[in-house]
Design an enzyme around this catalytic site. Structure first.
Site, PDB file in Angstrom:
ATOM      1  N   CYS A 119      42.868  -7.112  78.896  1.00 56.76           N
ATOM      2  CA  CYS A 119      41.564  -6.408  78.853  1.00 56.76           C
ATOM      3  C   CYS A 119      41.452  -5.410  79.999  1.00 56.76           C
ATOM      4  O   CYS A 119      40.926  -4.295  79.827  1.00 56.76           O
ATOM      5  CB  CYS A 119      40.410  -7.408  78.933  1.00 56.76           C
ATOM      6  N   ARG A 162      39.996  -8.525  69.645  1.00 50.34           N
ATOM      7  CA  ARG A 162      39.923  -7.094  70.007  1.00 50.34           C
ATOM      8  C   ARG A 162      39.572  -6.295  68.751  1.00 50.34           C
ATOM      9  O   ARG A 162      40.458  -5.825  68.034  1.00 50.34           O
ATOM     10  CB  ARG A 162      41.258  -6.622  70.598  1.00 50.34           C
TER      11      ARG A 162
END
Ligand code: BEZ
Length: 240
Positions: free
Chosen positions: A57, A140
């Site tokens: 991330c 995601r």
């Protein structure tokens, strides 16, 4: 669309391409937002990530921040989300700016809003919680939403695989090109490549296409014709 999760017997809501983007109000690192109304007239990339202070991330946020100008030029608002709280988000973004240097990127300022979604209300409304992957972290997800608030493309990646940012940008430019020029785009299209024109609607038009001497047009068969669309024409879509 609703799907039944196999392990948990939970119902998961999954918005689809062509749906109006589900509306919500949220607290973000840039203040409160009213989504998608606050961004009417702009394209939006709404994306989720599993958790703050995690490496994949972090690499993605630095890349998004590094590309901020490119998204601005494409009249596109980035909006991030995870099920972490606001203070975690703020602390993580401060760490990214002050401490992390990665692939030549440093001092990266994340100026787009990052939604706190501890309740998971937004993540669930957008099908970002996929319980067979993880019950407490968002996958995601990437939603491309047009200036009228309609979902135009959805891409999901798993927790362990970072997104391809060339592809995110290609999709955005592709959607804008489709809308501006009324064309379709072939496999692996990039700005400057030939584009596909709508199929002939009559037998006469099909014959005409196949017999055309237009040098800008190529017909592989009556139903599969392309024409040139110079890169400069695609680049014109960007804000100066
Ligand atoms: C990461 O961003 O590094 C990550 C987050 C959740 C699961 C696996 C990786």
């Amino acid at each position: 669309m609703e799907t039944q999760d196999q392990n948990q017997n939970q119902v998961v809501t999954m918005p689809r391409i062509g749906d109006k983007a589900p509306e919500f109000k949220a607290v973000t690192t840039q203040g409160n937002i009213n989504f998608p109304q606050d961004y009417t007239g702009k394209w939006i990339i709404l994306f989720s990530h599993p958790a703050d202070f995690t490496p994949v991330c972090t690499s993605e946020f630095m890349t998004f921040a590094n590309m901020q100008k490119e998204f601005d030029e494409l009249n596109t608002q980035l909006v991030g989300l995870s099920v972490d709280g606001l203070h975690s988000h703020i602390a993580w973004l401060r760490t990214i700016k002050e401490k992390i240097e990665y692939k030549g990127m440093k001092n990266m300022d994340v100026t787009f809003p990052l939604i706190e979604d501890i309740s998971m209300n937004v993540a669930k409304a957008y099908g970002m919680i996929q319980p067979n992957e993880n019950t407490t972290q968002a996958v995601r997800a990437v939603f491309f939403i047009d200036p009228k608030g309609v979902i135009r493309t959805i891409i999901y990646y798993p927790l362990s695989l970072g997104r391809n940012f060339d592809e995110l940008k290609r999709v955005l430019i592709g959607l804008q090109t489709v809308d501006a020029y009324g064309v379709a785009l072939p496999a692996d299209w990039r700005p400057g490549d030939d584009v596909i024109i709508p199929p002939a609607g009559t037998c006469g038009a099909a014959k005409e296409r196949m017999e055309s001497s237009d040098e800008d047009q190529t017909c592989y068969d009556w139903f599969f014709c392309t024409r040139k669309l110079p890169k400069e024409k695609v680049d014109e879509l960007r804000k100066k």
